[in-house]
Motif scaffolding. Structure first.
Motif, PDB file in Angstrom:
ATOM      1  N   LEU A  40       0.873  -1.178   0.000  1.00  6.41           N
ATOM      2  CA  LEU A  40       0.000   0.000   0.000  1.00  6.41           C
ATOM      3  C   LEU A  40       0.908   1.226   0.000  1.00  6.41           C
ATOM      4  O   LEU A  40       1.502   1.567   1.026  1.00  6.41           O
ATOM      5  N   ILE A  41       1.019   1.889  -1.144  1.00  8.82           N
ATOM      6  CA  ILE A  41       2.050   2.897  -1.359  1.00  8.82           C
ATOM      7  C   ILE A  41       1.442   4.283  -1.496  1.00  8.82           C
ATOM      8  O   ILE A  41       0.544   4.509  -2.317  1.00  8.82           O
ATOM      9  N   ASP A  42       1.936   5.195  -0.690  1.00  8.72           N
ATOM     10  CA  ASP A  42       1.541   6.599  -0.739  1.00  8.72           C
ATOM     11  C   ASP A  42       2.239   7.251  -1.934  1.00  8.72           C
ATOM     12  O   ASP A  42       3.459   7.348  -1.976  1.00  8.72           O
ATOM     13  N   THR A  43       1.448   7.694  -2.917  1.00 11.06           N
ATOM     14  CA  THR A  43       2.012   8.394  -4.070  1.00 11.06           C
ATOM     15  C   THR A  43       1.513   9.831  -4.133  1.00 11.06           C
ATOM     16  O   THR A  43       1.406  10.423  -5.209  1.00 11.06           O
ATOM     17  N   SER A  44       1.199  10.400  -2.984  1.00 15.66           N
ATOM     18  CA  SER A  44       0.746  11.788  -2.940  1.00 15.66           C
ATOM     19  C   SER A  44       1.897  12.724  -3.285  1.00 15.66           C
ATOM     20  O   SER A  44       3.058  12.323  -3.357  1.00 15.66           O
ATOM     21  N   GLY A  45       1.579  13.998  -3.514  1.00 13.44           N
ATOM     22  CA  GLY A  45       2.584  14.962  -3.921  1.00 13.44           C
ATOM     23  C   GLY A  45       3.736  15.094  -2.954  1.00 13.44           C
ATOM     24  O   GLY A  45       4.867  15.368  -3.357  1.00 13.44           O
ATOM     25  N   SER A  46       3.490  14.884  -1.662  1.00 10.61           N
ATOM     26  CA  SER A  46       4.554  15.021  -0.669  1.00 10.61           C
ATOM     27  C   SER A  46       5.601  13.929  -0.763  1.00 10.61           C
ATOM     28  O   SER A  46       6.657  14.021  -0.148  1.00 10.61           O
ATOM     29  N   MET A  47       5.328  12.878  -1.558  1.00 13.60           N
ATOM     30  CA  MET A  47       6.261  11.759  -1.675  1.00 13.60           C
ATOM     31  C   MET A  47       7.268  11.946  -2.807  1.00 13.60           C
ATOM     32  O   MET A  47       8.034  11.036  -3.112  1.00 13.60           O
ATOM     33  N   GLY A  48       7.304  13.110  -3.443  1.00 16.31           N
ATOM     34  CA  GLY A  48       8.155  13.297  -4.602  1.00 16.31           C
ATOM     35  C   GLY A  48       9.629  13.468  -4.299  1.00 16.31           C
ATOM     36  O   GLY A  48      10.448  13.422  -5.213  1.00 16.31           O
ATOM     37  N   GLN A  49      10.016  13.681  -3.061  1.00 15.89           N
ATOM     38  CA  GLN A  49      11.417  13.922  -2.739  1.00 15.89           C
ATOM     39  C   GLN A  49      12.241  12.646  -2.885  1.00 15.89           C
ATOM     40  O   GLN A  49      11.723  11.538  -2.741  1.00 15.89           O
ATOM     41  N   PRO A  50      13.550  12.774  -3.143  1.00 19.30           N
ATOM     42  CA  PRO A  50      14.394  11.594  -3.397  1.00 19.30           C
ATOM     43  C   PRO A  50      14.403  10.575  -2.271  1.00 19.30           C
ATOM     44  O   PRO A  50      14.538   9.375  -2.529  1.00 19.30           O
ATOM     45  N   ASP A  51      14.273  11.032  -1.009  1.00 22.42           N
ATOM     46  CA  ASP A  51      14.316  10.090   0.108  1.00 22.42           C
ATOM     47  C   ASP A  51      12.935   9.533   0.446  1.00 22.42           C
ATOM     48  O   ASP A  51      12.767   8.889   1.480  1.00 22.42           O
ATOM     49  N   THR A  67       4.779   5.094   3.492  1.00 22.00           N
ATOM     50  CA  THR A  67       4.298   6.470   3.444  1.00 22.00           C
ATOM     51  C   THR A  67       5.272   7.392   4.149  1.00 22.00           C
ATOM     52  O   THR A  67       6.162   6.938   4.890  1.00 22.00           O
ATOM     53  N   ASP A  68       5.117   8.695   3.918  1.00 23.72           N
ATOM     54  CA  ASP A  68       5.856   9.661   4.724  1.00 23.72           C
ATOM     55  C   ASP A  68       5.077  10.003   5.997  1.00 23.72           C
ATOM     56  O   ASP A  68       5.478  10.877   6.752  1.00 23.72           O
ATOM     57  N   GLY A  69       3.971   9.303   6.206  1.00 24.29           N
ATOM     58  CA  GLY A  69       3.241   9.423   7.463  1.00 24.29           C
ATOM     59  C   GLY A  69       2.153  10.458   7.467  1.00 24.29           C
ATOM     60  O   GLY A  69       1.557  10.723   8.511  1.00 24.29           O
ATOM     61  N   ASP A  70       1.844  11.051   6.332  1.00 22.05           N
ATOM     62  CA  ASP A  70       0.866  12.132   6.301  1.00 22.05           C
ATOM     63  C   ASP A  70      -0.476  11.623   5.781  1.00 22.05           C
ATOM     64  O   ASP A  70      -0.620  11.309   4.611  1.00 22.05           O
TER      65      ASP A  70
END
Length: 627
Positions: free
Chosen positions: A276-287, A375-378
């Motif tokens: 289950l992968i978060d592909t929201s805009g906040s996930m665009g960073q390299p890390d 996810t980045d947790g958001d």
């Protein structure tokens, strides 16, 4: 391209273009306002600066020109680089005749690029320009005339940045308990390791971690220990060691070590995974998403042909990216991962619902089903309240599908949500900050992360008031249970995976020690001695996966029990390190240097360098704490 230039370089390029009559590009914030961001720090990101020019008084003052060169160097480019930048800008306009990409500052007013095909000057085109463009044009013409300028720091325009919204879930450090008043301590085991990775990320980026991000038990349990393997009817062994306390001569440490069995790979059941992968805009960073894709690629290579993988994404709306696919079709799975991209808002609840639905359709008797949320947790859309998420996950775990959480990136890490999901989904939480950490979590410890050998594992220790005056549990604040919860099989607790080890440490103060911190109550009866040399009594409860009734293991704790070795000493060093980062009143004058010395003496066999890395982090913390 302009963004990568220094202030001097960018304006030199503008001068050259204006003189040749090729192009005029104007970017000004609405209203012409100039604004500044707070100074950089752990909660800010790199600033992008565009400086306004100022006229110089004369062209002949050679010292002024030398000052210009110095200012240019301070902005990162020399004279030759400025010339190259201008030439590059002319070449781009001539070859492509296209607008220059820019980042939005605050919806800037942007004039379109104008291409002159004859010798017309910028002034001849000015009647088609806005008042702001005319103002900038006059400045450019004056610069052309003077051919010398210096940047003005007071006129810097700084791009706005998104605020740091990180939030961490923790409780106040465990207080000292008086054994005669409260002899029983009860808690759930914890095999999560996210806290250690988060603090490593903070320290290697040059700042001390938020004290609330420090969970000492997750630091201690990050490292593998060579506890004896189980040899009886239970799926794990328990080892108890009583040693002196390095930071307090009058107290002792009780180490409780649990080691889970590691079944042969050929004996493990088929595995059904839903990414289950978060592909929201906040996930665009390299890390974030790029590192996530690399991490899952490592994991896929470890799966067996009979395992299955499905991929669900969420970003505005949930979507099934990959139908359940045998792990033998590796290229198909990797292709689906490689096509993922970030964009959209975050709708976590819809993604969770679809992921569980896919997992339930994949389930077969005797197989292991797991949703892995990355996810980045958001979670800013859908069920964002931790309590509501807890209820939802609790209802779903009864179907036999567990949920683990992998966190990526910094800036908006919602630790409270991640902890809620993992703890109530019968899974684990890990934070992936490097590809090496992905190797550790998703390859080296894959079996432990995905194959439970014991559910609802609880620990309860009863201390003997005739022998122990005071005690405190180091860590496990978020895993505390009530005394009556220990025997209640309806109360959820942590899981132990195949091959996992778990460590818990108590600091105890013997009766009569000079280190006792509390006075004897005037009207309290002195604890009666029963002649026993037991310091306490250890009880563990667990359920075999699929069972509803727990089993009990009991072990007395005796003074001098066990023998201190490199594992116990290193675990002690990490426990002390965590308390220093968190802040405590119980370490006295014990310092980072003391933790470094102890850890260095107990590194032992360290094939992957985890313990050596911990010493490096201690040194960084020591240096940063002095600044």
């Amino acid at each position: 391209m302009l963004k990568s230039m220094s202030t001097k370089g960018a304006l030199t390029a503008t001068t050259s273009v204006a003189a040749l009559g090729l192009v005029a590009l104007v970017i000004l914030p609405k209203g012409g306002d100039v604004f500044d961001l707070p100074k950089s720090g752990p909660d800010s990101v790199e600033e992008t600066t565009v400086a306004e020019p100022q006229r110089t008084e004369t062209l002949d003052d050679r010292s002024q020109l030398e000052g210009d060169a110095t200012a240019s160097q301070n902005f990162g480019l020399g004279t030759n680089q400025d010339t190259d930048a201008a030439a590059g800008l002319r070449g781009q306009v001539a070859s492509e005749n296209a607008p220059v990409p820019t980042e939005s500052l605050a919806e800037p007013v942007m004039e379109p690029a104008i291409t002159a095909t004859d010798s017309a000057t910028v002034g001849q085109l000015s009647e088609q320009r806005s008042p702001q463009a005319l103002t900038r044009q006059r400045v450019d013409q004056e610069i052309v005339q003077s051919e010398s300028f210096v940047p003005s720091p007071s006129r810097d325009i700084v791009a706005p940045t998104e605020p740091n919204t990180e939030a961490f879930s923790n409780e106040a450090p465990n207080p000292l308990k008086i054994a005669s008043e409260e002899p029983v301590s009860t808690f759930s085991i914890d095999v999560d390791t996210a806290s250690y990775s988060v603090l490593r990320s903070s320290l290697t980026n040059g700042y001390l971690p938020d004290p609330n991000s420090v969970r000492v038990e997750e630091m201690v349990n990050y490292f593998p220990y060579a506890y004896p393997a189980p040899d009886g009817d239970h799926p794990f062994s328990q080892t108890v060691t009583v040693t002196p306390t390095p930071w307090n001569d009058g107290t002792q440490l009780v180490h409780i070590g649990i080691q889970g069995e590691l079944p042969a790979i050929d004996d493990r059941p088929p595995l059904n995974l839903v990414f289950l992968i978060d592909t929201s805009g906040s996930m665009g960073q390299p890390d974030k998403l790029p590192l996530l894709i690399q991490s899952f690629r490592l994991m896929v290579s470890e799966l067996r042909p009979e395992d299955q993988v499905a991929i669900v994404t969420y970003a505005g709306s949930a979507g099934l990216v990959l139908e359940p696919t045998p792990a033998s079709e590796r290229d198909t799975i990797l292709g689906a991962l490689s096509r993922l991209s970030a964009g959209g808002s975050t709708a976590g609840q819809a993604g969770l619902q679809q992921a569980y639905s896919v997992a339930e359709n994949m389930a077969e008797d005797g197989e292991v089903n797991r949703v892995i949320l990355a996810t980045d947790g958001d979670f800013n859309v859908g069920i964002s309240d931790p309590e509501q998420l807890k209820t939802y996950i609790e209802n779903k775990r009864e179907s036999g599908t567990y949920l683990s959480v992998l966190g990526f990136g910094r800036g908006n890490l919602d630790d409270a949500t991640m902890q809620t999901l993992a703890q109530n989904g019968n899974g684990t939480a890990a934070y992936i900050d490097t590809l090496s950490e992905a190797q550790k979590v998703l390859v080296d410890q894959l079996s432990g992360a995905l194959f439970p050998i014991a559910n609802d594992v609880k620990i309860q220790v009863e201390f003997n008031p005739a022998q122990i005056a005071e005690y405190r549990l180091i860590g496990y604040e978020t895993r505390a249970l009530r005394r009556e919860d220990f025997n209640n099989d309806k109360v959820d607790a942590g899981e132990i995976g195949a091959g996992h080890s778990v460590t818990a440490i108590y600091e105890i103060t013997p009766v009569g020690s000079d280190a006792v911190l509390t006075d004897t109550l005037r009207y309290a009866e002195a604890p009666a001695s029963d002649g026993s040399d037991e310091l306490g009594f250890l009880k563990l409860r667990y359920k075999t996966p699929g069972e509803d009734t727990s089993q009990l293991i009991e072990t007395p704790i005796i003074a001098g029990m066990g023998q201190a070795n490199e594992d116990t000493r290193f675990a002690t060093a990490i426990a002390g390190f965590g308390q220093l980062l968190r802040g405590t009143d119980y370490l006295g004058d014990w310092s980072y240097q003391d933790a470094i010395t102890l850890a260095n003496s107990a590194k032992g066999d360290d094939p992957y360098g985890y313990r050596a890395e911990a010493v490096t982090l201690m040194r960084l913390a020591d240096s940063l704490s002095d600044n």
